[in-house]
Each structure stands twice: as C-alpha cells, then as structure tokens.
Motif scaffolding. Structure first.
Motif, PDB file in Angstrom:
ATOM      1  N   GLN A  77      -0.014  -8.179  -7.666  1.00  0.00           N
ATOM      2  CA  GLN A  77      -0.222  -6.984  -6.830  1.00  0.00           C
ATOM      3  C   GLN A  77       0.538  -5.814  -7.473  1.00  0.00           C
ATOM      4  OE1 GLN A  77      -0.038  -7.617  -2.448  1.00  0.00           O
ATOM      5  NE2 GLN A  77       0.554  -9.702  -2.980  1.00  0.00           N
ATOM      6  N   PRO A  78       0.027  -5.333  -8.632  1.00  0.00           N
ATOM      7  CA  PRO A  78       0.795  -4.355  -9.414  1.00  0.00           C
ATOM      8  C   PRO A  78       1.109  -3.057  -8.676  1.00  0.00           C
ATOM      9  CG  PRO A  78      -1.447  -4.592 -10.275  1.00  0.00           C
ATOM     10  CD  PRO A  78      -1.254  -5.668  -9.273  1.00  0.00           C
ATOM     11  N   THR A  79       0.183  -2.584  -7.843  1.00  0.00           N
ATOM     12  CA  THR A  79       0.414  -1.300  -7.168  1.00  0.00           C
ATOM     13  C   THR A  79       1.582  -1.407  -6.185  1.00  0.00           C
ATOM     14  OG1 THR A  79      -1.966  -0.993  -7.322  1.00  0.00           O
ATOM     15  CG2 THR A  79      -0.776   0.595  -5.987  1.00  0.00           C
ATOM     16  N   VAL A  80       1.616  -2.514  -5.437  1.00  0.00           N
ATOM     17  CA  VAL A  80       2.725  -2.707  -4.475  1.00  0.00           C
ATOM     18  C   VAL A  80       4.026  -2.910  -5.261  1.00  0.00           C
ATOM     19  CG1 VAL A  80       3.477  -3.955  -2.418  1.00  0.00           C
ATOM     20  CG2 VAL A  80       1.063  -3.928  -3.001  1.00  0.00           C
ATOM     21  N   ALA A  81       3.940  -3.640  -6.370  1.00  0.00           N
ATOM     22  CA  ALA A  81       5.125  -3.868  -7.214  1.00  0.00           C
ATOM     23  C   ALA A  81       5.697  -2.532  -7.669  1.00  0.00           C
ATOM     24  CB  ALA A  81       4.751  -4.724  -8.416  1.00  0.00           C
ATOM     25  N   LEU A  82       4.791  -1.659  -8.119  1.00  0.00           N
ATOM     26  CA  LEU A  82       5.204  -0.333  -8.594  1.00  0.00           C
ATOM     27  C   LEU A  82       5.949   0.432  -7.506  1.00  0.00           C
ATOM     28  CD1 LEU A  82       4.704   0.764 -11.384  1.00  0.00           C
ATOM     29  CD2 LEU A  82       2.592   1.815 -10.569  1.00  0.00           C
ATOM     30  N   ASN A  83       5.438   0.311  -6.306  1.00  0.00           N
ATOM     31  CA  ASN A  83       6.043   0.984  -5.155  1.00  0.00           C
ATOM     32  C   ASN A  83       7.494   0.538  -4.967  1.00  0.00           C
ATOM     33  OD1 ASN A  83       6.332   2.389  -2.745  1.00  0.00           O
ATOM     34  ND2 ASN A  83       5.459   0.732  -1.529  1.00  0.00           N
ATOM     35  N   PHE A  84       7.732  -0.768  -5.105  1.00  0.00           N
ATOM     36  CA  PHE A  84       9.099  -1.279  -4.907  1.00  0.00           C
ATOM     37  C   PHE A  84      10.020  -0.935  -6.084  1.00  0.00           C
ATOM     38  CE2 PHE A  84       7.267  -3.500  -1.356  1.00  0.00           C
ATOM     39  CZ  PHE A  84       8.306  -3.458  -0.436  1.00  0.00           C
ATOM     40  N   PHE A  85       9.472  -0.899  -7.291  1.00  0.00           N
ATOM     41  CA  PHE A  85      10.303  -0.480  -8.425  1.00  0.00           C
ATOM     42  C   PHE A  85      10.716   0.993  -8.245  1.00  0.00           C
ATOM     43  CE2 PHE A  85       7.832  -3.848 -10.948  1.00  0.00           C
ATOM     44  CZ  PHE A  85       8.809  -4.809 -10.730  1.00  0.00           C
ATOM     45  N   GLN A  86       9.790   1.786  -7.693  1.00  0.00           N
ATOM     46  CA  GLN A  86      10.119   3.199  -7.430  1.00  0.00           C
ATOM     47  C   GLN A  86      11.185   3.319  -6.335  1.00  0.00           C
ATOM     48  OE1 GLN A  86       6.120   4.542  -6.779  1.00  0.00           O
ATOM     49  NE2 GLN A  86       5.737   4.852  -8.961  1.00  0.00           N
ATOM     50  N   LYS A  87      11.087   2.464  -5.313  1.00  0.00           N
ATOM     51  CA  LYS A  87      12.123   2.450  -4.256  1.00  0.00           C
ATOM     52  C   LYS A  87      13.482   2.105  -4.861  1.00  0.00           C
ATOM     53  CE  LYS A  87       9.538   1.301  -0.065  1.00  0.00           C
ATOM     54  NZ  LYS A  87       9.345   0.336   1.016  1.00  0.00           N
TER      55      LYS A  87
END
Length: 446
Positions: free
Chosen positions: A264-274
C-alpha cells in the motif's frame, strides 16, 4: 563550607554525608567531606575506607595501594574494605585476585547479593560463563528481585548454549515471581531470538498486562507480528505505542514500513511524511520515501529524498550507492562522481566501485582522470574489464601503444568479454583483431 563554619559530626553522620555524595557521583564533594571527617576523627577506619573508595573512582592506584597497605592489618573483617580491595585488583585487570578477596568477604555474611554479582562479573571478565552463572544464580537467591542478576544469568545461559536449561530456569522463576517485568521480557526475548514469535508475543503480553506503559515492549511485540507477516496486527500495536510516546517519528516510520510491505505505497508514503513532520531530519523515513517514489515511477522525487537522506548520513555507504545509481539513472553523471569517489575510498576491495566510477568518467569524456583511476584499480583487481576500459581510454587519448598493450592484457585475462566490450567501446574494435592474433601467437610459442 561556604561560610567556613565548623560543626561537629560523629562518624556515622559523616559517613552518611560521604555516601550521599558518592551516590550522586560528586567525588570532589565526597573527598571534601572525607578530609573534614578525618580532621575530626583522624583514626576512623570507616572514613579512611571511604577515602579508598574515592581514590579508586579517581583511578589513583598508587595512593590507593598505600592506603590499602595501611588498612590491611585492621580491616580484613570489614566488608566495605574488602570490596574496595577487590575492586582495586579488578580495576588493575586481575580478576582472579578480585574473586579471591570477594570469597573472603562472603565469609562475613554481609552484602552477599552484591558480592556474588561482583564475583560473577569477574568470571565474565575471565571468559568463564559457567562459574559466572553459578554466582549470578547465587546472587538471585540472596535477592530474588535483583534484575541485574536475572538478566546476566540469561546471558550466561546463552553463552553456554544451554537453551533448555535457560527456559526451565526462567519458567521456575516466573512460577515464583509471576509479576517480574524483567523475567517476562527475557521470556519474550528468548523466544524472539529463536524465531518462535507466537510464544514471544505471549511473554510481551504478560509484561504489558503488568505494565502497560513499557513503550519498548510494544515495539518488540509489533516486530513479532511483522516477522509473521501480520502487518495489520503490527500496525495496531504501533498505534497503541503512539498513545504513549513523546517521540513518534520512529513509530510513524515503522507503520509506513508495514504499509509498504502490505503493498500500500500511498498510505506508506503518508506515514513516512508524518514521521518527517515529527522529525524533519529523520533520514530513515526520507530514504524510504525515495524507495516508494521509485516503485511508483516518481524518479525525480526518489532522487530528491535520497539526496536529502544521504546529506544527513554521509558515511552510510548503502546510501551513497543508491544516490550514485539515481544520479546515473537520471543522467546526472557529474553529480554521481562524489558518491563514486567515496565508495572507492571506503571500499577499495569491491571491484564494482572502481568499474562504475571509471565508466562514469569515460561517459563524461574525462579519459585522463579515468586512466589515473584505472591504474590504481588494476593494482587491487587484476580484472579483464578494467583493462578493456583502460584500452578504451588510451585509444581515445590517441595513445595507441598503451591502448594496444592494455587490450592485449585484457584478452589474455578474459577473451570471452570481447564482443560485449566492443559494443560498449567502439574505439577498441579495430585493434581487437591485431591483439587477438598477438595473443594467439604468444600462446602458440608458449
């Protein structure tokens, strides 16, 4: 002291003051209190022993030795003195003598838990986990709540490869002390290290039932779920962790990794940004963003985050390799050179570092630099590929003889590469036939 007032203290009061400063780690004040005490009570053995303790902390072994010799005659029945005496030998790297003195101290039937731990530590210094274990277990008998003894006993079991005995020991301990956080943690770690993640989770769950604010235990439990590929459960544990933590960057990063592993790369990206909002310099999250963007085809973003992460962790060779690859992939050859130079300097034994560096220099037309590099490279790696590259450089620089010589050497080492090399380096094409003939002639003569 500030007003130069002089008060009378009896020896016990002075000892309390000295111990207070020793426990604080303030040895200068402790020494001042000792000096004051010896002025009032010049013959006090207890205060002199405290002086010895301070000398050992200061590593003033010459003065300590003199004081030991002075006290020896009158203090061999004093546990505090014997502990200092043993510590003196321990600090000087003589564990056997330290053990011998501690054994004498044990006869006085005081501080037995401390003394058994001391002896066990010295056996560890001697590389003798068998005897160390005996004394850690003895220390635990004296004080069953001693976490230090328990943890070190488990280390000894591990060093001795006594896995069955270790878990039996731990289970027996837990039967008696079911609320020991350290014991449940050790139980979890024991099974975690043996990749029995389900059993490890049980241990961590018991610990969290006793103390639900053990942040590190949530991380271990989540790691078990990750190892089992149960990323949804791992995320749930990390989310529980978020409620307890002050520093959330790492937890957001771990959640991101779970989503990445769950495709789930998009959700992963969201958490890396957090994670980066919590800690803008958290390079692990930056590099993971780079990987996710690469997977999603966003190469400029992949390069941007790799560059940011590498600038914050300049000595990480894996980061330098990745950044070099991304620079080359995006045609930024010039910018890849600093990464490639670092790799060659740090890992000269890796052939590919030299090969890639010289390749990029040739792409940039820096043939003279490439020659200098390759002449160093062949001292470390006698590989045909490097001689083919060297030949190409010399021919481009119109140094025909050196070009031919390098090509001859390359063909001697590995002629099977020649067709690939001719495609890569058209300059060597005309010379290949002549060089092949020369090699053939040399072989037939040989």
């Amino acid at each position: 002291m500030e007003n130069n007032d002089e008060f009378y203290f009896d020896t016990e009061e002075l000892e309390d003051i000295i111990v207070y400063y020793l426990e604080l780690g303030d040895f200068n004040y402790a020494d001042t209190a000792v000096s004051y005490g010896l002025k009032l009570h010049p013959n006090s053995l207890d205060i002199k022993i405290k002086k010895l303790e301070i000398l050992l902390e200061w590593e003033d072994y010459n003065t300590a030795k003199g004081l030991i010799n002075e006290l020896k005659g009158s203090s061999m029945e004093n546990t505090d003195f014997l502990v200092c005496y043993a510590k003196y030998y321990s600090n000087l790297g003589n564990p056997k003598k330290a053990i011998e003195i501690c054994q004498k101290a044990l006869e006085l039937k005081e501080e037995e838990n401390f003394l058994h731990n001391f002896i066990a530590d010295e056996y560890v210094n001697l590389g003798d986990p068998f005897n160390a274990l005996k004394h850690y277990r003895q220390a635990l008998k004296e004080d069953p709540t001693d976490e230090y003894s328990l943890e070190n006993a488990m280390v000894c079991f591990s060093d001795l490869n006594k896995n069955e005995e270790a878990i039996t020991f731990l289970n027996e301990y837990l039967d008696e002390f079911a609320y020991s956080e350290v014991a449940w943690f050790e139980y979890g770690q024991y099974y975690f290290n043996r990749k029995n993640f389900e059993e490890a989770i049980k241990g961590y769950d018991y610990l969290l039932a006793i103390n639900s604010s053990s942040v590190g235990v949530y991380a271990n439990k989540a790691a078990c779920y990750e190892a089992l590929g149960q990323y949804k459960k791992a995320i749930e544990v990390y989310e529980e962790m978020l409620e307890l933590e002050y520093t959330k960057a790492f937890t957001f990063y771990k959640i991101g990794l779970c989503y990445k592993a769950s495709k789930q790369p998009t959700v992963a990206l969201n958490f890396f940004q957090k994670s980066l909002r919590e800690d803008p310099q958290f390079y692990l999250a930056m590099m993971e963003q780079s990987y996710v963007y690469e997977e999603m085809g966003g190469m400029p973003e992949a390069l941007h985050f790799a560059r940011e992460a590498t600038s914050l962790n300049d000595n990480n060779l894996d980061y330098q390799k990745r950044l070099a690859f991304l620079f080359i992939d995006s045609g930024k050859f010039e910018e890849s050179l600093s990464c490639l130079k670092k790799l060659v300097d740090a890992e000269p034994s890796r052939f590919y570092n030299w090969y890639a560096y010289s390749e990029v220099l040739m792409l940039l037309g820096e043939y003279e630099e490439a020659v200098a590099l390759l002449n160093n490279a062949v001292k470390v790696h006698n590989r045909a590929e490097l001689y083919y590259q060297l030949s190409n450089c010399y021919l481009n620089l119109r140094e025909q003889e050196k070009g031919k010589e390098s090509l001859f050497h390359a063909l001697e080492l590995d002629p099977s590469l020649v067709s690939d090399m001719q495609k890569k380096y058209p300059f060597i094409k005309d010379e290949v036939k002549k060089a092949k003939a020369k090699v053939k002639k040399k072989n037939s003569e040989g």
